[in-house]
Design a protein around this motif. Structure first.
Motif, PDB file in Angstrom:
ATOM      1  N   LEU A  52       0.879  -1.174  -0.055  1.00 36.43           N
ATOM      2  CA  LEU A  52       0.235  -0.083  -0.002  1.00 36.43           C
ATOM      3  C   LEU A  52       0.886   1.201   0.104  1.00 36.43           C
ATOM      4  CD1 LEU A  52      -2.695   1.280   0.089  1.00 36.43           C
ATOM      5  CD2 LEU A  52      -2.493   1.184   2.798  1.00 36.43           C
ATOM      6  N   ARG A  53       0.748   2.020  -1.039  1.00 39.62           N
ATOM      7  CA  ARG A  53       1.389   3.327  -1.130  1.00 39.62           C
ATOM      8  C   ARG A  53       0.625   4.545  -1.113  1.00 39.62           C
ATOM      9  NH1 ARG A  53       6.399   1.370  -2.856  1.00 39.62           N
ATOM     10  NH2 ARG A  53       6.294  -0.679  -3.432  1.00 39.62           N
ATOM     11  N   ILE A  54       1.121   5.654  -0.048  1.00 37.99           N
ATOM     12  CA  ILE A  54       0.190   6.487   0.226  1.00 37.99           C
ATOM     13  C   ILE A  54       0.816   8.045  -0.138  1.00 37.99           C
ATOM     14  CG2 ILE A  54      -1.094   7.783   1.841  1.00 37.99           C
ATOM     15  CD1 ILE A  54      -1.213   4.830   3.378  1.00 37.99           C
ATOM     16  N   ASP A  55       0.147   8.896  -0.923  1.00 36.96           N
ATOM     17  CA  ASP A  55       0.524   9.997  -1.007  1.00 36.96           C
ATOM     18  C   ASP A  55      -0.403  11.295  -0.573  1.00 36.96           C
ATOM     19  OD1 ASP A  55       2.115  12.289  -2.468  1.00 36.96           O
ATOM     20  OD2 ASP A  55       0.103  12.571  -3.605  1.00 36.96           O
ATOM     21  N   PRO A  56       0.107  11.560   0.631  1.00 33.72           N
ATOM     22  CA  PRO A  56      -1.017  12.500   1.257  1.00 33.72           C
ATOM     23  C   PRO A  56      -1.038  13.893   0.892  1.00 33.72           C
ATOM     24  CG  PRO A  56       0.995  12.078   2.453  1.00 33.72           C
ATOM     25  CD  PRO A  56       1.053  11.282   1.615  1.00 33.72           C
ATOM     26  N   GLY A  57      -2.192  14.560   0.953  1.00 35.15           N
ATOM     27  CA  GLY A  57      -2.160  15.790   0.659  1.00 35.15           C
ATOM     28  C   GLY A  57      -3.306  16.741   1.416  1.00 35.15           C
ATOM     29  N   SER A  58      -3.330  18.055   1.064  1.00 38.67           N
ATOM     30  CA  SER A  58      -3.985  18.967   2.047  1.00 38.67           C
ATOM     31  C   SER A  58      -5.633  18.735   1.516  1.00 38.67           C
ATOM     32  CB  SER A  58      -3.704  20.133   1.891  1.00 38.67           C
ATOM     33  OG  SER A  58      -4.442  21.048   2.460  1.00 38.67           O
ATOM     34  N   LYS A  59      -5.675  18.675   0.298  1.00 39.47           N
ATOM     35  CA  LYS A  59      -6.980  18.569  -0.364  1.00 39.47           C
ATOM     36  C   LYS A  59      -7.480  16.958  -0.534  1.00 39.47           C
ATOM     37  CE  LYS A  59      -7.939  23.162  -0.666  1.00 39.47           C
ATOM     38  NZ  LYS A  59      -6.702  23.559   0.115  1.00 39.47           N
ATOM     39  N   GLY A  60      -6.732  16.163  -0.788  1.00 39.02           N
ATOM     40  CA  GLY A  60      -6.973  14.868  -1.359  1.00 39.02           C
ATOM     41  C   GLY A  60      -5.800  13.925  -1.175  1.00 39.02           C
ATOM     42  N   THR A  61      -5.988  12.561  -0.915  1.00 34.59           N
ATOM     43  CA  THR A  61      -4.677  11.678  -0.642  1.00 34.59           C
ATOM     44  C   THR A  61      -4.941  10.508  -1.742  1.00 34.59           C
ATOM     45  OG1 THR A  61      -4.747  12.175   1.538  1.00 34.59           O
ATOM     46  CG2 THR A  61      -3.632  10.447   1.014  1.00 34.59           C
ATOM     47  N   GLY A  62      -3.859  10.166  -2.289  1.00 37.41           N
ATOM     48  CA  GLY A  62      -4.023   9.052  -3.125  1.00 37.41           C
ATOM     49  C   GLY A  62      -3.369   7.671  -2.541  1.00 37.41           C
ATOM     50  N   LEU A  63      -4.045   6.706  -2.725  1.00 35.30           N
ATOM     51  CA  LEU A  63      -3.475   5.322  -2.148  1.00 35.30           C
ATOM     52  C   LEU A  63      -3.610   4.455  -3.333  1.00 35.30           C
ATOM     53  CD1 LEU A  63      -5.896   6.717  -0.041  1.00 35.30           C
ATOM     54  CD2 LEU A  63      -4.902   4.929   1.718  1.00 35.30           C
ATOM     55  N   MET A 311       9.309   8.041 -15.318  1.00 37.94           N
ATOM     56  CA  MET A 311       8.557   7.129 -15.867  1.00 37.94           C
ATOM     57  C   MET A 311       7.625   7.928 -16.830  1.00 37.94           C
ATOM     58  SD  MET A 311       8.861   4.041 -14.911  1.00 37.94           S
ATOM     59  CE  MET A 311      10.636   4.181 -15.142  1.00 37.94           C
ATOM     60  N   GLY A 312       7.686   9.026 -16.755  1.00 38.07           N
ATOM     61  CA  GLY A 312       6.908   9.988 -17.871  1.00 38.07           C
ATOM     62  C   GLY A 312       5.517   9.918 -17.428  1.00 38.07           C
ATOM     63  N   LEU A 313       5.230  10.110 -15.898  1.00 35.74           N
ATOM     64  CA  LEU A 313       3.731   9.974 -15.884  1.00 35.74           C
ATOM     65  C   LEU A 313       3.548  11.420 -15.421  1.00 35.74           C
ATOM     66  CD1 LEU A 313       3.805   6.951 -13.429  1.00 35.74           C
ATOM     67  CD2 LEU A 313       3.080   6.832 -15.733  1.00 35.74           C
ATOM     68  N   SER A 314       2.083  11.760 -15.353  1.00 40.82           N
ATOM     69  CA  SER A 314       1.558  12.969 -15.246  1.00 40.82           C
ATOM     70  C   SER A 314       1.424  12.970 -13.693  1.00 40.82           C
ATOM     71  CB  SER A 314       0.003  13.061 -15.706  1.00 40.82           C
ATOM     72  OG  SER A 314       0.153  13.064 -17.009  1.00 40.82           O
ATOM     73  N   LYS A 315       0.976  14.338 -13.286  1.00 41.22           N
ATOM     74  CA  LYS A 315       1.121  14.484 -11.820  1.00 41.22           C
ATOM     75  C   LYS A 315      -0.414  14.564 -11.200  1.00 41.22           C
ATOM     76  CE  LYS A 315       2.552  17.481  -7.967  1.00 41.22           C
ATOM     77  NZ  LYS A 315       2.713  16.470  -7.018  1.00 41.22           N
ATOM     78  N   THR A 316      -0.746  13.377 -10.570  1.00 38.62           N
ATOM     79  CA  THR A 316      -2.040  13.241  -9.975  1.00 38.62           C
ATOM     80  C   THR A 316      -1.524  12.741  -8.473  1.00 38.62           C
ATOM     81  OG1 THR A 316      -2.608  11.106 -10.857  1.00 38.62           O
ATOM     82  CG2 THR A 316      -3.181  13.250 -11.908  1.00 38.62           C
TER      83      THR A 316
END
Length: 457
Positions: A52-63, A311-316
């Motif tokens: 499980l990889r988590i990218d926390p943010g102020s408005k939203g978080t990606g898991l 990897m040339g991925l967009s930022k989300t």
């Protein structure tokens, strides 16, 4: 899930449809879609485990759930390939909680000033427990941990990787890199706010250049609109201009004077609210994830950006979560697959504790029912409605807002209408979240093509 409810490896949607069609599995949960096998136990299954990889943010978080495989590269050396299995975007409601707390404080202040205006102010000497966070920040930590705990029940997670990044707010405020001594002196070093503003605006009103009348300190973005006392949000204004502007935005107030507006906005700096939020919650999130019983590894934000760029991925948030953790690009490690669809989970809450609905002055306008459940349904439940006649005749699926008379309000993608409780069937209990899906952004070309797969179940 296994026969006894233990988590198994995620499977492809086509495989899930096949198992359901043959009667070998049943639906355990609709959102997120989870099936439970009827003829296989955990001991009879091969479970490699996922991360499980988590990218926390102020408005939203990606898991994101990922697995890592060892493969043989073009030169014959062993490389690690990472595959994205499931992506979830969690949308927080911290700003809504902050506005509600401010509204409640305003109501209390009005009642105290109106009813107890002779009482001495209460001393601000209350202590807070160690690790205390404001409700709007605690919400971000709690919802992230709650969703991670739920994913641990549905998938065999063996380890958790979370991005822990710190923001230099002092340097961000200055807009440049600072030296060691500059960190000890801020904008108001050796002066005070009023004297600093008098020098900055030449002792004249920022809106009309008046120098004769007394000058007040005005907020470009009013406190009632979420503005702060940051020095870049303050200007000098004469009493007529200050009263005329009120709480309106400076863009609206100076809409007919673009040159004056551009001069004032030149001093405005990027808000630091989101950066301060991340600095306050980064350690608390890591500590809150440890009781889940999985090893928690904190990763840097620079490594995430490096992996995403390579990897040339967009930022989300979801793609950032996919890139959290170590990847040796020089040795051939790469991300070879990402989910096609993203499950968007929006925190909506479970209703209000208040039993009265106030007006804009804080006075009770109407009373709410004490009971939240009516005819077996609660606001937020996911239901299927079969409407026999009328304009909305047909079968509809959506979330309801309950009414005491039994004429519940059903919200669907097409519209909103009322339906009797007898025509409803419960699909899934409301859990304080709203669910939807979106397509992942198409990545830009990379040195190794990234395969786009269908969403996993």
């Amino acid at each position: 899930m296994a026969k006894a409810g233990q988590p198994l490896m995620p499977c492809h949607p086509a495989r899930a449809r096949e198992l359901l069609g043959k009667g070998r599995a049943v639906v355990a949960r609709l959102v997120p879609f989870t099936i439970r096998l009827k003829d296989r136990t955990l001991a009879e299954s091969e479970v490699d485990g996922v991360q499980l990889r988590i990218d926390p943010g102020s408005k939203g978080t990606g898991l994101t759930l990922t697995d890592a495989k060892k493969e043989t590269g073009e030169d014959g050396a062993a490389v690690t390939v990472r595959r994205g299995l499931v992506s979830v975007e969690l949308q927080h409601r911290g700003d809504q909680i902050h506005r509600c707390m401010q509204q409640r404080a305003g109501y209390r202040h009005r009642r105290r000033s109106a009813n107890r205006r002779y009482r001495a102010p209460r001393s601000d000497n209350r202590t807070r427990p160690e690790g205390w966070l404001p409700p709007s920040l605690r919400h971000r930590v709690d919802t992230t941990v709650s969703l991670a705990r739920r994913m641990c029940r549905y998938a065999p997670i063996t380890e958790i990787h979370v991005e822990r990044v710190a923001f230099d707010t002092h340097s961000m405020s200055a807009g440049r890199s600072l030296t060691e001594t500059e960190y000890q002196q801020g904008t108001l070093a050796g002066t005070e706010a009023r004297a600093y503003l008098h020098v900055k605006w030449d002792r004249a009103c920022a809106y009309c250049d008046a120098t004769g009348p007394p000058l007040n300190i005005d907020h470009l973005r009013a406190r009632s609109r979420g503005g702060s006392d940051r020095i870049s949000n303050l200007v000098l204004a004469c009493a007529p201009c200050n009263q005329a502007k009120g709480s309106t935005s400076v863009d609206v107030f100076l809409a007919n004077r673009p040159d004056r507006l551009a001069k004032i906005l030149r001093q405005v700096r990027t808000p630091l609210r989101d950066a301060a939020t991340m600095n306050a919650t980064r350690w608390r999130l890591t500590e809150a994830l440890e009781p889940l019983g999985r090893p928690v590894h904190a990763q840097s934000g620079g490594r995430t950006m490096w992996n995403r760029t390579a990897m040339g991925l967009s930022k989300t948030h979801t793609l950032d979560a996919l890139c959290v953790g170590r990847l040796d690009h020089e040795d051939g490690d790469a991300i070879v697959r990402l989910p096609k669809q993203v499950l968007v989970v929006k925190a909506t809450g479970r209703g209000s504790y208040s039993r009265t609905t106030p007006d804009r002055f804080g006075f009770p306008r109407l009373r709410r029912a004490r009971a939240k459940q009516h005819f077996g349904y609660v606001t937020g439940d996911l239901v299927r409605a079969v409407v026999p006649t009328g304009k909305w005749a047909g079968t509809w699926t959506g979330r309801i807002s309950v009414r005491a008379m039994g004429q519940h309000s059903l919200t669907t993608p097409t519209g909103r209408f009322n339906v009797r409780h007898r025509n409803l069937r419960l699909v899934q209990r409301g859990d304080g979240y709203g669910y939807s899906t979106r397509h992942e952004l198409v990545p830009s070309p990379s040195r190794k093509p990234v395969e786009r797969s269908a969403s996993s179940s």
